[in-house]
Design a protein around this motif. Structure first.
Motif, mmCIF file in Angstrom:
data_model
loop_
_atom_site.group_PDB
_atom_site.id
_atom_site.type_symbol
_atom_site.label_atom_id
_atom_site.label_comp_id
_atom_site.label_asym_id
_atom_site.label_seq_id
_atom_site.Cartn_x
_atom_site.Cartn_y
_atom_site.Cartn_z
ATOM 1 N N SER A 276 0.855 -1.294 0.005
ATOM 2 C CA SER A 276 0.000 0.002 0.019
ATOM 3 C C SER A 276 1.054 1.228 -0.096
ATOM 4 O O SER A 276 2.139 1.263 0.319
ATOM 5 C CB SER A 276 -1.038 -0.072 1.366
ATOM 6 N N ARG A 277 0.236 2.270 -0.310
ATOM 7 C CA ARG A 277 0.723 3.957 -0.336
ATOM 8 C C ARG A 277 1.018 4.146 1.138
ATOM 9 O O ARG A 277 2.013 4.971 1.360
ATOM 10 C CB ARG A 277 -0.139 4.602 -1.040
ATOM 11 N N ASP A 278 0.809 3.625 2.388
ATOM 12 C CA ASP A 278 0.921 3.831 3.593
ATOM 13 C C ASP A 278 2.158 3.224 4.016
ATOM 14 O O ASP A 278 2.618 3.263 5.214
ATOM 15 C CB ASP A 278 -0.338 3.406 4.588
ATOM 16 N N GLY A 279 2.846 2.575 3.100
ATOM 17 C CA GLY A 279 4.189 2.236 3.509
ATOM 18 C C GLY A 279 4.273 0.683 4.041
ATOM 19 O O GLY A 279 5.482 0.047 4.394
ATOM 20 N N SER A 280 3.107 0.116 4.167
ATOM 21 C CA SER A 280 3.191 -1.349 4.748
ATOM 22 C C SER A 280 2.978 -2.435 3.848
ATOM 23 O O SER A 280 2.309 -2.400 2.669
ATOM 24 C CB SER A 280 2.011 -1.380 5.791
ATOM 25 N N ILE A 281 3.230 -3.699 4.312
ATOM 26 C CA ILE A 281 3.027 -4.906 3.333
ATOM 27 C C ILE A 281 2.390 -6.042 4.352
ATOM 28 O O ILE A 281 2.795 -6.113 5.428
ATOM 29 C CB ILE A 281 4.367 -5.774 3.076
ATOM 30 N N MET A 282 1.348 -6.264 3.920
ATOM 31 C CA MET A 282 0.401 -7.169 4.890
ATOM 32 C C MET A 282 0.323 -8.481 4.131
ATOM 33 O O MET A 282 0.041 -8.641 3.087
ATOM 34 C CB MET A 282 -0.928 -6.618 5.156
ATOM 35 N N MET A 283 0.286 -9.493 5.000
ATOM 36 C CA MET A 283 0.112 -11.041 4.658
ATOM 37 C C MET A 283 -1.216 -11.458 5.106
ATOM 38 O O MET A 283 -1.602 -11.254 6.411
ATOM 39 C CB MET A 283 1.254 -11.735 5.281
ATOM 40 N N GLY A 294 -22.445 -11.568 6.134
ATOM 41 C CA GLY A 294 -23.537 -11.650 5.159
ATOM 42 C C GLY A 294 -23.006 -13.100 4.347
ATOM 43 O O GLY A 294 -22.645 -13.962 4.929
ATOM 44 N N ASP A 295 -22.890 -12.923 3.043
ATOM 45 C CA ASP A 295 -22.493 -13.798 1.969
ATOM 46 C C ASP A 295 -21.052 -13.708 1.833
ATOM 47 O O ASP A 295 -20.519 -15.047 1.355
ATOM 48 C CB ASP A 295 -23.021 -13.674 0.630
ATOM 49 N N GLU A 296 -20.317 -12.985 2.544
ATOM 50 C CA GLU A 296 -18.850 -12.911 2.348
ATOM 51 C C GLU A 296 -17.992 -12.861 3.733
ATOM 52 O O GLU A 296 -18.825 -12.742 4.851
ATOM 53 C CB GLU A 296 -18.528 -11.686 1.338
ATOM 54 N N TYR A 297 -16.828 -12.944 3.932
ATOM 55 C CA TYR A 297 -16.190 -12.984 4.957
ATOM 56 C C TYR A 297 -15.251 -11.375 4.921
ATOM 57 O O TYR A 297 -14.908 -11.136 3.856
ATOM 58 C CB TYR A 297 -15.018 -14.260 4.837
ATOM 59 N N SER A 298 -14.805 -11.244 6.229
ATOM 60 C CA SER A 298 -14.233 -10.007 6.499
ATOM 61 C C SER A 298 -12.934 -10.693 7.189
ATOM 62 O O SER A 298 -13.042 -11.157 8.077
ATOM 63 C CB SER A 298 -14.850 -9.184 7.387
ATOM 64 N N TYR A 299 -11.815 -10.230 6.424
ATOM 65 C CA TYR A 299 -10.472 -10.652 6.799
ATOM 66 C C TYR A 299 -9.365 -9.714 7.504
ATOM 67 O O TYR A 299 -9.686 -8.391 7.174
ATOM 68 C CB TYR A 299 -9.708 -11.390 5.828
ATOM 69 N N ARG A 300 -8.756 -10.195 8.569
ATOM 70 C CA ARG A 300 -7.667 -9.294 9.134
ATOM 71 C C ARG A 300 -6.242 -9.855 9.008
ATOM 72 O O ARG A 300 -6.218 -11.251 8.495
ATOM 73 C CB ARG A 300 -7.757 -9.345 10.779
ATOM 74 N N PRO A 301 -5.190 -8.983 8.441
ATOM 75 C CA PRO A 301 -3.979 -9.629 8.274
ATOM 76 C C PRO A 301 -3.437 -10.574 9.271
ATOM 77 O O PRO A 301 -3.480 -10.408 10.446
ATOM 78 C CB PRO A 301 -3.268 -8.232 8.043
ATOM 79 N N VAL A 302 -2.609 -11.529 8.822
ATOM 80 C CA VAL A 302 -1.821 -12.286 9.825
ATOM 81 C C VAL A 302 -0.561 -11.905 10.235
ATOM 82 O O VAL A 302 -0.061 -12.181 11.334
ATOM 83 C CB VAL A 302 -1.815 -13.779 9.353
ATOM 84 N N ASN A 303 0.154 -10.882 9.363
ATOM 85 C CA ASN A 303 1.453 -10.413 9.643
ATOM 86 C C ASN A 303 1.214 -9.011 8.926
ATOM 87 O O ASN A 303 0.839 -8.903 7.848
ATOM 88 C CB ASN A 303 2.454 -11.120 9.330
ATOM 89 N N THR A 304 2.096 -7.913 9.608
ATOM 90 C CA THR A 304 2.350 -6.752 8.851
ATOM 91 C C THR A 304 3.759 -6.229 8.865
ATOM 92 O O THR A 304 4.211 -6.226 10.002
ATOM 93 C CB THR A 304 1.284 -5.489 9.573
ATOM 94 N N ILE A 305 4.423 -5.701 7.961
ATOM 95 C CA ILE A 305 5.690 -4.833 8.024
ATOM 96 C C ILE A 305 5.587 -3.700 7.697
ATOM 97 O O ILE A 305 4.882 -3.057 6.438
ATOM 98 C CB ILE A 305 6.439 -5.630 6.812
ATOM 99 N N THR A 358 8.438 -13.506 5.542
ATOM 100 C CA THR A 358 6.723 -13.183 5.686
ATOM 101 C C THR A 358 6.593 -13.792 7.402
ATOM 102 O O THR A 358 5.513 -13.421 7.782
ATOM 103 C CB THR A 358 5.880 -13.969 4.690
ATOM 104 N N ARG A 359 7.519 -14.474 7.847
ATOM 105 C CA ARG A 359 7.225 -14.861 9.223
ATOM 106 C C ARG A 359 7.983 -14.229 10.363
ATOM 107 O O ARG A 359 7.906 -14.205 11.453
ATOM 108 C CB ARG A 359 8.034 -16.329 9.308
ATOM 109 N N MET A 360 8.667 -12.953 9.626
ATOM 110 C CA MET A 360 9.342 -11.947 10.677
ATOM 111 C C MET A 360 8.163 -11.369 11.828
ATOM 112 O O MET A 360 7.022 -11.073 11.310
ATOM 113 C CB MET A 360 9.946 -11.026 10.082
ATOM 114 N N SER A 361 8.831 -11.106 12.780
ATOM 115 C CA SER A 361 7.879 -10.813 13.916
ATOM 116 C C SER A 361 8.070 -8.838 13.690
ATOM 117 O O SER A 361 9.111 -8.411 13.199
ATOM 118 C CB SER A 361 8.128 -10.976 15.187
ATOM 119 N N ALA A 362 7.141 -8.211 14.179
ATOM 120 C CA ALA A 362 7.112 -6.695 14.412
ATOM 121 C C ALA A 362 8.288 -6.417 15.246
ATOM 122 O O ALA A 362 8.462 -6.946 16.254
ATOM 123 C CB ALA A 362 5.811 -6.198 14.521
ATOM 124 N N PRO A 363 8.992 -5.140 14.791
ATOM 125 C CA PRO A 363 9.887 -4.653 15.969
ATOM 126 C C PRO A 363 9.158 -4.161 17.366
ATOM 127 O O PRO A 363 7.849 -4.102 17.612
ATOM 128 C CB PRO A 363 10.232 -3.184 15.425
#
Length: 537
Positions: A276-283, A294-305, A358-363
């Protein structure tokens, strides 16, 4: 001597108490024949008048040249057995007469080995170069029938611009071309199987078209089996779609600005990443961190850089190298093939390619910056740092191509990140925005890149990913910036799709007759797309 005695004698001749392989009857017969030939050579010394140097009985029609050749070979103490022409008795076993053989087969491996040595010596003097195929691309043409013009929506008087296009992974009759635009629409085309009606003026029409987002869509990625696709939008979300039913399956929210790029994890049907333009990478993982809505799912990221690509902001008269850190935009990401846990990214602040685990932890601290697993830096950078607009991985997963705003495409070794191994440039290539993309042909021999001047440049690549032939093809058809390019993945035909800020998407096919007509007719030259090949001196 009995056959059992022959076999036992051959097994005991090696002197090993436990032989690695039991000698068979055929091995015993061959060993007995070799011993017999050796005894004959010792009992009859070399003589030009001996019987060994003459043609054997039953072979009286052998030419004098073959006899002399046999004499020369035996003078080097090389035994060349002559095949019998009649049935022979060897150790009380009747062997049938073999069929007549050619000279190459008669003299065995010695004859073929000499021929191979002479052939190898001749080939050593010939430089091994790949056959150039760039001249074939000169027949790429895009007539009016292969152009799709985006129309304005009912609630807008301005026509939407195409932002990205991508061919599906399937080839042949199952192939589809996806196009996403500035109005949030998703369109599917069938340019591979549709007939090209040159006389038609309507151009191409989509097979199906539906609204995917309420804002611009910047990227689209097909799922491995082409049943689903994921889109990245300026509404700060990614969405997962059922292609056949055009049904929304899931919404991925978490970014705070426009999502620029998405990439599926190779050989994984559940995971993908977004930038994204916010400078982050999300997995994201389709199996976890989801809630039914409803008929679809709402997801949250499993990891964020966070702050994956950052730069320095100079305030006032601050000395060079000192200033406040700013989070730059992540313009493109790409999952690597050789390691499923690595993802490469580029940003708007520099030409650096970063490789993340992609398995790295946040600072642990908020002021701490994330550390990539590896980086690919330029050896020297003159002047200010420029951003990178796109990132492309070749079909075999060994090279990465990054298009930078210094009007160059850098070639990186994806297996061993370091300084770029090569760079590609051309007078027709202008990369002055972050909408310019690149695409590698399925054979890996050509790299296509859009340009700010409306041209599309196709470089010919060698086995190292470099333009050693100094030849390129230039496609001219768009009158404004040509941003996105995409190759058809099938091997049965060569096809290329391009998108431009003139509100059109063009499909290019190889047709020599139409290409010549486009270059000869001034009217067609203005409205059609044609190709020219150039040599760099």
């Amino acid at each position: 001597m009995a056959l059992t005695d022959i076999t036992q004698r051959a097994n005991n001749s090696s002197g090993a108490k436990t032989p690695t392989r039991q000698t068979t009857l055929f091995d015993a017969l061959n060993a007995a024949q070799r011993h017999s030939n050796k005894r004959q050579r010792r009992s009859a010394p070399f003589s030009s008048s001996s019987q060994e140097n003459t043609a054997p009985e039953g072979n009286s029609d052998q030419s004098e040249g073959k006899v002399l050749k046999r004499v020369r070979l035996e003078s080097l103490h090389i035994s060349v057995p002559t095949p019998p022409t009649q049935s022979t008795v060897v150790h009380n076993i009747i062997l049938p007469a073999p069929a007549p053989k050619s000279p190459a087969a008669q003299y065995g491996s010695l004859y073929s080995a000499r021929s191979a040595i002479r052939l190898r010596q001749r080939l050593q003097n010939v430089p091994m170069r790949a056959i150039s195929t760039i001249n074939r691309l000169e027949s790429l043409v895009s007539p009016e029938a292969r152009v799709y013009r985006l129309q304005a929506e009912e609630d807008s008087q301005i026509g939407a611009l195409p932002l990205a296009c991508k061919y599906s992974n399937s080839v042949g009759t199952q192939s589809r071309l996806a196009l996403v635009d500035e109005g949030g629409m998703i369109s599917l085309f069938d340019p591979v199987n549709s007939k090209m009606d040159v006389a038609g003026e309507e151009g191409m029409q989509p097979v199906v078209r539906w609204r995917g987002h309420d804002n611009s869509i910047f990227d689209v990625e097909w799922y491995a089996d082409d049943t689903r696709m994921v889109t990245a939008s300026a509404d700060e979300t990614c969405r997962l779609w059922d292609v056949e039913q055009q049904k929304l399956l899931g919404v991925f929210g978490g970014h705070s600005q426009t999502v620029r790029s998405v990439s599926w994890r190779h050989e994984d049907q559940h995971c993908f990443s977004s930038a994204s333009r916010d400078g982050s990478i999300m997995m994201w993982d389709l199996r976890v961190n989801k809630a039914k809505a409803g008929d679809e799912y709402s997801y949250r990221p499993v990891n964020t850089i966070s702050r994956a690509h950052y730069g320095l902001r100079h305030v006032g008269k601050a000395p060079r190298g000192k200033g406040s850190l700013i989070a730059g935009s992540v313009t493109a990401i790409k999952h690597l093939r050789h390691n499923a846990n690595l993802v490469a990214s580029v940003g708007s602040t520099s030409e650096t390619v970063k490789y993340w685990d992609t398995r790295m932890s946040a600072p642990t601290r908020a002021t701490e910056l994330p550390t990539p697993a590896a980086t690919s830096l330029l050896a020297s950078s003159a002047g200010r740092s420029r951003g990178t607009s796109s990132l492309t991985l070749d079909p075999d997963g060994t090279r990465l191509y990054s298009a930078c705003n210094d009007n160059r495409v850098y070639v990186h070794n994806a297996l061993l990140p370091d300084t770029p191994i090569a760079q590609l440039d051309a007078p027709e290539f202008e990369c002055s925005s972050f909408n310019i993309t690149t695409s590698v042909s399925p054979c890996g021999r050509h790299l296509a890149a859009g340009s700010a001047n409306g041209s599309v440049v196709v470089w010919e690549l060698d086995m190292y990913g470099q333009n050693s032939s100094k030849r390129r093809a230039v496609l001219q058809g768009h009158i404004k910036e040509a941003g996105c390019v995409a190759w058809y993945l099938g091997a049965e035909k060569t096809q290329l799709a391009t998108c431009g800020d003139d509100g059109t998407m063009r499909v290019w096919d190889i047709n020599a007759e139409l290409a010549d007509a486009a270059k000869a007719d001034p009217m067609k030259r203005c409205r059609w797309g044609f190709t020219s090949v150039h040599q760099t001196h």
